[in-house]
Design a protein around this motif. Structure first.
Motif, short mmCIF file in Angstrom:
data_model
loop_
_atom_site.label_atom_id
_atom_site.label_comp_id
_atom_site.label_asym_id
_atom_site.label_seq_id
_atom_site.Cartn_x
_atom_site.Cartn_y
_atom_site.Cartn_z
N ILE A 45 0.83 -1.20 0.00
CA ILE A 45 0.00 0.00 0.00
C ILE A 45 0.87 1.26 0.00
O ILE A 45 0.64 2.19 -0.79
N SER A 46 1.87 1.29 0.88
CA SER A 46 2.69 2.50 1.01
C SER A 46 3.53 2.78 -0.23
O SER A 46 3.85 3.92 -0.52
N HIS A 47 3.86 1.72 -0.99
CA HIS A 47 4.68 1.91 -2.20
C HIS A 47 3.86 1.77 -3.49
O HIS A 47 4.44 1.80 -4.58
N ASN A 48 2.56 1.57 -3.34
CA ASN A 48 1.66 1.47 -4.49
C ASN A 48 2.13 0.42 -5.49
O ASN A 48 2.24 0.67 -6.70
N VAL A 49 2.45 -0.77 -4.99
CA VAL A 49 2.87 -1.87 -5.85
C VAL A 49 1.88 -3.03 -5.70
O VAL A 49 1.24 -3.18 -4.65
N PRO A 50 1.74 -3.87 -6.72
CA PRO A 50 0.81 -5.00 -6.64
C PRO A 50 1.40 -6.17 -5.86
O PRO A 50 2.63 -6.31 -5.74
N ILE A 51 0.51 -6.99 -5.35
CA ILE A 51 0.88 -8.25 -4.72
C ILE A 51 0.49 -9.38 -5.67
O ILE A 51 -0.60 -9.37 -6.23
N VAL A 52 1.39 -10.34 -5.84
CA VAL A 52 1.12 -11.52 -6.67
C VAL A 52 0.88 -12.71 -5.73
O VAL A 52 1.83 -13.25 -5.16
N PRO A 53 -0.38 -13.13 -5.54
CA PRO A 53 -0.65 -14.28 -4.69
C PRO A 53 -0.20 -15.58 -5.37
O PRO A 53 -0.40 -15.76 -6.57
N VAL A 54 0.42 -16.47 -4.60
CA VAL A 54 0.86 -17.76 -5.12
C VAL A 54 0.42 -18.85 -4.15
O VAL A 54 0.64 -18.75 -2.95
N ALA A 55 -0.21 -19.88 -4.70
CA ALA A 55 -0.62 -21.03 -3.89
C ALA A 55 0.30 -22.20 -4.19
O ALA A 55 0.46 -22.60 -5.35
N LEU A 56 0.93 -22.72 -3.16
CA LEU A 56 1.77 -23.91 -3.28
C LEU A 56 0.98 -25.09 -2.74
O LEU A 56 0.67 -25.14 -1.55
N VAL A 57 0.66 -26.02 -3.61
CA VAL A 57 -0.22 -27.14 -3.26
C VAL A 57 0.61 -28.43 -3.27
O VAL A 57 1.20 -28.78 -4.29
#
Length: 265
Positions: free
Chosen positions: A155-167
């Motif tokens: 939020i503070s750096h206005n960058v996206p988060i890439v969610p990753v699921a390890l199954v």
């Protein structure tokens, strides 16, 4: 530690070439020999540009290398990995090896507090981060709570988060085992479209939204390949925990009976 806090280190072309050579020559063959890796959702990363934050669930020893080996090279070239400061950075030789292999930077397990300035400096330098928001590996396979520091950084750096699921990563090499499970078990790496905080969304809410997305990705993939869902792993862990509690109570009662019997004699 002073060296670890220098953002220029994480953008070094020489270090990047060395990391890639080691990964391709040593890490990839080792991982491929131990598990069967299946990758899903790479198309979601087509338009992604640095800097960003990658947030996988953390369940096994393969987690960091799995992300580094399966993301496109253009995105992992200078991707810096958050590693526990109290373990990987407490001796120079561990810090050197971890930095060489994973482009690692120190993170306090309890929070981002001790190294928040470094993570911010890396993002400001255009370096993407790989952070495990749970802070430590799951002992049951079920996801723990996410610490909101990662979402706050995004939020503070206005960058996206890439969610990753390890199954399947936990089953392939649980933290309680000295080595991985034989037989090359299947492990799935699932990438989602990058997520951004909504206007006015606070870190706790954004963090929980990312966590729910990873659970959804994990369980959708798990059901498709007849693997345990998050709820099923938590349920099994609860049963095992209850069994251990019962056994411990029985041992305690037996000890008391034996002691009483000795005292009576």
């Amino acid at each position: 530690m002073d060296l670890a806090r220098n953002p220029k280190l994480y953008k070094s072309t020489t270090a990047s070439i060395a990391r890639n050579m080691v990964r391709m020559a040593l890490i990839r063959p080792a991982v491929d020999a131990a598990i069967k890796v299946h990758v899903h959702g790479l198309e979601h990363l087509d338009g992604l540009e640095s800097p960003f934050i990658v947030t996988p669930n953390h369940s096994g020893h393969f987690d960091g290398p799995l992300v580094m080996l399966t993301m496109p090279k253009r995105l992992t070239k200078n991707l810096a990995t958050g590693a526990a400061a109290d373990y990987f950075f407490n001796h120079w030789y561990k810090a050197f090896g971890t930095q060489l292999l994973m482009n690692a930077f120190p993170v306090d397990r309890g929070s981002m507090h001790g190294h928040r300035g470094l993570a911010s400096a890396l993002l400001e330098s255009g370096i993407s981060l790989l952070i495990f928001p749970e802070g430590t590996r799951s002992r049951t396979g079920g996801m723990g709570r996410f610490k909101p520091g990662t979402a706050a950084l995004a939020i503070s750096h206005n960058v996206p988060i890439v969610p990753v699921a390890l199954v399947g990563a936990w089953a392939a090499w649980p933290p309680s085992r000295a080595r991985w499970v034989p037989g090359r078990p299947d492990v799935h790496v699932v990438y989602s479209s990058p997520m951004r905080a909504d206007p006015g969304e606070i870190a706790h809410a954004f963090s929980e939204r990312v966590r729910r997305k990873i659970i959804e990705m994990h369980d959708t993939t798990a059901r498709a390949y007849s693997m345990p869902t998050q709820a099923e792993m938590m349920h099994l862990a609860a049963i095992e925990g209850a069994k251990k509690d019962i056994e411990a109570e029985q041992q305690k009662k037996k000890h008391s009976r034996d002691k009483k019997h000795r005292d009576d004699e």
